[in-house]
Design an enzyme around this catalytic site. Sequence first.
Site, PDB file in Angstrom:
ATOM      1  N   HIS A  61       0.863  -1.178   0.000  1.00 40.99           N
ATOM      2  CA  HIS A  61       0.000   0.000   0.000  1.00 40.99           C
ATOM      3  C   HIS A  61       0.900   1.229   0.000  1.00 40.99           C
ATOM      4  O   HIS A  61       2.127   1.105  -0.074  1.00 40.99           O
ATOM      5  CB  HIS A  61      -0.952  -0.023   1.197  1.00 40.99           C
ATOM      6  CG  HIS A  61      -0.284   0.029   2.538  1.00 40.99           C
ATOM      7  ND1 HIS A  61       0.596  -0.935   2.973  1.00 40.99           N
ATOM      8  CD2 HIS A  61      -0.352   0.949   3.543  1.00 40.99           C
ATOM      9  CE1 HIS A  61       1.030  -0.634   4.198  1.00 40.99           C
ATOM     10  NE2 HIS A  61       0.470   0.512   4.550  1.00 40.99           N
ATOM     11  N   HIS A  63       1.220   3.922   2.264  1.00 38.61           N
ATOM     12  CA  HIS A  63       1.647   4.665   3.446  1.00 38.61           C
ATOM     13  C   HIS A  63       3.163   4.867   3.365  1.00 38.61           C
ATOM     14  O   HIS A  63       3.888   4.027   2.826  1.00 38.61           O
ATOM     15  CB  HIS A  63       1.261   3.923   4.724  1.00 38.61           C
ATOM     16  CG  HIS A  63      -0.184   4.101   5.088  1.00 38.61           C
ATOM     17  ND1 HIS A  63      -0.843   3.261   5.939  1.00 38.61           N
ATOM     18  CD2 HIS A  63      -1.094   5.052   4.709  1.00 38.61           C
ATOM     19  CE1 HIS A  63      -2.096   3.665   6.080  1.00 38.61           C
ATOM     20  NE2 HIS A  63      -2.268   4.749   5.339  1.00 38.61           N
ATOM     21  N   ASP A  65       5.760   4.642   5.209  1.00 39.86           N
ATOM     22  CA  ASP A  65       6.769   3.699   5.699  1.00 39.86           C
ATOM     23  C   ASP A  65       6.940   2.487   4.785  1.00 39.86           C
ATOM     24  O   ASP A  65       7.826   1.665   5.010  1.00 39.86           O
ATOM     25  CB  ASP A  65       6.458   3.245   7.132  1.00 39.86           C
ATOM     26  CG  ASP A  65       5.069   2.672   7.304  1.00 39.86           C
ATOM     27  OD1 ASP A  65       4.187   2.990   6.494  1.00 39.86           O
ATOM     28  OD2 ASP A  65       4.853   1.898   8.266  1.00 39.86           O
ATOM     29  N   HIS A 138      -6.867  -3.365   5.860  1.00 44.90           N
ATOM     30  CA  HIS A 138      -6.190  -2.232   6.485  1.00 44.90           C
ATOM     31  C   HIS A 138      -7.063  -0.986   6.334  1.00 44.90           C
ATOM     32  O   HIS A 138      -8.152  -1.043   5.755  1.00 44.90           O
ATOM     33  CB  HIS A 138      -4.815  -2.037   5.840  1.00 44.90           C
ATOM     34  CG  HIS A 138      -3.915  -1.081   6.568  1.00 44.90           C
ATOM     35  ND1 HIS A 138      -3.865  -1.003   7.947  1.00 44.90           N
ATOM     36  CD2 HIS A 138      -3.029  -0.152   6.106  1.00 44.90           C
ATOM     37  CE1 HIS A 138      -2.979  -0.080   8.298  1.00 44.90           C
ATOM     38  NE2 HIS A 138      -2.482   0.456   7.203  1.00 44.90           N
ATOM     39  N   HIS A 265       7.435  -5.669  10.978  1.00 44.36           N
ATOM     40  CA  HIS A 265       6.645  -4.434  11.042  1.00 44.36           C
ATOM     41  C   HIS A 265       6.256  -4.098  12.484  1.00 44.36           C
ATOM     42  O   HIS A 265       5.082  -3.954  12.833  1.00 44.36           O
ATOM     43  CB  HIS A 265       5.402  -4.555  10.156  1.00 44.36           C
ATOM     44  CG  HIS A 265       4.778  -3.223   9.843  1.00 44.36           C
ATOM     45  ND1 HIS A 265       3.794  -2.669  10.623  1.00 44.36           N
ATOM     46  CD2 HIS A 265       4.998  -2.342   8.843  1.00 44.36           C
ATOM     47  CE1 HIS A 265       3.420  -1.501  10.116  1.00 44.36           C
ATOM     48  NE2 HIS A 265       4.153  -1.281   9.033  1.00 44.36           N
TER      49      HIS A 265
END
Length: 305
Positions: A61, A63, A65, A138, A265
């Site tokens: 995805h 995001h 990070d 998510h 993670h």
Amino acid sequence: MLDVSLLGTGGMMPLPYRWLTSLMLRYNGKSILIDCGEGTQIALRERGWSPNPIDVICFTHYHADHISGLPGMLLTMGNAERKEPLLLIGPKGLTKTVNALRTIAPELPFEIECVEITEREQEIEFDGFTIKAFRVNHSVTCYGYSMIVHRGGKFDKDRAVAQEIPLKLWSRLQKGEVIEQDGRTYTPDMVIGAPRKGLKVTYCTDTRPTESIVENAVGSDLLILEGMYGEPDKWIKAKENRHMTMQEAAEMAKKADVPELWLTHYSPALLHPEEFIGEVRKIFPNTVAARDGRTVELKFEEDET
């Protein structure tokens, strides 16, 4: 043989001893990177690998990070005078996101091809292996990935001899060629046995537990899941932020009946994930609180005798 290296195990922000999320897989001369968080280039160098041979980058995805390391990675590839095209795979919006990030990496000596995932499950075929993306749960559209390495059947010399197949045709049949000669048609299935067990690695981060993880992890030689939180009192926070606890990841591994689970993670507040591994192993014994650089060389099963 499939090389698997968990380059970065951090979530949200990098720490002095923990880079952000990324996973490298290498098979048969191909290098596949999944996610490219900040510090991925450094993690690669620490592993002793170069970014230039990377053929494919998959994104779970968008995001920061998980993708903030991409512009620097592209610039490094360009400075190394890379000419080969680079394939990027990710959820819908990939082209727009990459173009925005390329504001600081506008000129590259190689082409970038973007493949946007539009289905809940989608497969991309390569020579000898498949990358399968599957939707997880998510706060934004997010996918897990399985890399599946195929292994064809074994050449059966006795069958070839019994069917009086000319020796000069054997290698061509092994390569999958259909041959017509002297009024007879020779096909690969005449000399090749049933497909053998290949290799499979499944990787998911940033998700709540979902059946799609279990379904796609079945048959994996290695399952890599986020263990954002280890503390028992963080379950509510994990649920609110659509993340997963170590214990929940272990439950997924148990249901999928995989040989081994690596956790990754971690929350920046989770300074020592190994402190919680004892309780997690009560759920799934073969769980590893992975650290940056953890690497394994997966090999094909020995041929049955």
